[in-house]
Each structure stands twice: as C-alpha cells, then as structure tokens.
Design an enzyme around this catalytic site. Structure first.
Site: not given
Ligand code: KIV
Length: 270
Positions: A42-43, A81, A111, A113, A180
């Site tokens: 989600d980055s 994510d 993934k 959180e 992280e």
């Molecule tokens: O959103 C993302 O890119 C992440 C990574 C930095 C682990 O969660």
C-alpha cells in the site's frame, strides 16, 4: 513460481529477497533480477499516487496495481497488501476482500498489517486457502494513532508484545512475517523464536530476508527513510533524460531526420 513452501525451505539457509512493485514493467524487471517475492504494497499511495500516507489507498487501487504486477511476473511470488479498512472491521468483508484479490488479480498471498485483531482473521483466511503474510512492528496504517512513523518495540514491554503477536500469528498459520522499524536485537529474537521466515525492513541483518520499497532501493524517491539504502540514482537519470528532451524540442534538434519520414507523392498535395 516461488511458493509458500519454497520460502519456508529458504529461511535460515539463504536470504529471502522481497521488493515492492506497482506496475507490469517494473515487476518484470524485479522478477528478472531474481527477487523471491514481489509485494504490491500500500506504499503505492506514497510512491505512486501522491498521498502523504497509506491511509487513503483504496481496495480497488490495490486490485488494479496487483493485476498489473501479476501480468509482469513469471517466477516470483506476488503478494497483495490489504489496504486500510479493507480488513479487520468484520470477518465476512475481510474474507471477501482477500478472496477477491486471490481470485481476480493473480496474486498468491495477501499481507495484513497485524495486531491482536488479526489473529483469528489470519486463522480463518488460512483455513479457507488464502496464504497470509503478517506484518508487525511499525504498521504505517496506524499513522494517525502513532502521530508519525516511530520505531516500535523499543522497550521491554512493547518488544514482548511484538514477540507474542509473532508467535500467535505463526500459530494461526501465517506463512511469513514482515518486521518493520524495530531494533535489530528484537528482530533477531523473533527470528530465532518462530519457524516461519521473517522479512525485515529497518529491522537489522538477522531476519531471514529483507524488503525495501522499490522507489527507495533504486533512488527514485525524493525522500526515503533512514533504514533504506539507495542502490542507484534513477531519479537523477530521469531528471537528466527529461531535461535533455525539453532542451532538444526547444532547440529544434528533436525530431531529427531519423525520427521522421516523408512520402514523395505528398509533395504535390497543395
Ligand atoms: O506497503 C509496503 O510497501 C510495505 C513494505 C514496506 C513492507 O508494507
């Protein structure tokens, strides 16, 4: 195709590599370099969409970018994510969203959180056949609760909480764990305590693998966190190419003869 089983087998034997990607050509490049896991993080919100945080990233944006990445990847595992509030508020919606990512985008895992609220959800997703990568330590979707992006697990009590949650997510069936922005001695402790692979970002050298945001790794981000390393200067290269283009058009040197074509029969058109 890298599978959940391949990653488990690699842990402790060879470092696992993970990078983010958000589009097909970048995913192809990352895959060709031999990266084990491509994360559609989600980055994408900060790296590609101009947001300050990951909070505004929508489920549809993640689905859209994950589909593009999956089209670019042949060998690596693709992990999507789950964005803020696409999971966690109720089980049925969380399962439906995770299932949609698996069924419709071509990713192999999701993934989450994590916190105490994702232990049962992880168990349910895994029961249904949806592999879960857990994420502990700094979880950027909590930015408004943190008031920024501070290091996590820096005192004995919070370190113990992270260790407990790591065990609980392993027991619930998560196949790997991202750690992280936590102290390296905590990451080392988690890595030796649990059997699933740990993948660190700002978590020191003792995790089973490492992950970075693509834009930070190649030097494309304007700003990157202190724990990231720039392995290139893609931003500098892009700036120089774009300035050269502008100069060439303004000076009339582009397009040149080799970029143009003439048709003799059109010479008498007017
Ligand atoms: O959103 C993302 O890119 C992440 C990574 C930095 C682990 O969660």
């Amino acid at each position: 195709m890298v599978s959940v089983r391949d990653l488990r087998a690699k842990a402790g034997e060879e470092p696992i590599t993970m990078l983010t990607a958000y589009d097909a050509p970048t995913a192809e490049l990352v895959d060709d370099a031999g990266v084990d896991v491509v994360l559609v993080g989600d980055s994408v919100g900060n790296a590609m969409l101009g947001y300050e945080t990951t909070v505004p990233v929508s489920f549809d944006a993640i689905a859209h970018h994950t589909s593009a990445v999956a089209r670019g990847v042949e060998d690596a595992m693709v992990v999507a994510d789950m964005p803020f509030l696409s999971f966690g508020s109720d089980e049925a919606t969380s399962v439906e969203n995770a299932g949609t990512l698996l069924k419709e985008t071509g990713c192999e895992a999701v993934k989450l959180e994590c916190g105490p609220h994702t232990v049962d959800l992880t168990r349910r997703l895994v029961e249904l056949g949806i592999p879960v990568m857990a994420h502990l330590g700094l979880t950027p979707q909590h930015v408004n609760q943190y008031g920024g992006f501070p290091r996590q697990g820096t005192d004995a009590e919070s370190a113990e909480r992270i260790l407990d949650l790591a065990r609980e997510h392993e027991d619930a069936g998560a196949f790997s764990l991202v750690l992280e922005h936590v102290p390296s001695n905590l990451a080392a402790r988690v890595t030796e305590t649990i059997d699933i692979p740990t993948i660190g970002i700002g978590a020191g050298p003792d995790c089973d693998g490492q992950v970075l945001v693509f834009h930070d790794a190649v030097g494309l981000s304007e700003w990157s966190p202190s724990f990231a390393k720039r392995f290139g200067d893609v931003r500098g290269e892009m700036e120089s190419a774009v300035s050269s283009y502008v100069e060439a058009v303004e000076s009339g040197s582009f397009p040149a003869d080799e970029h143009s074509h003439e048709e003799a029969e059109l010479d008498d058109l007017y």
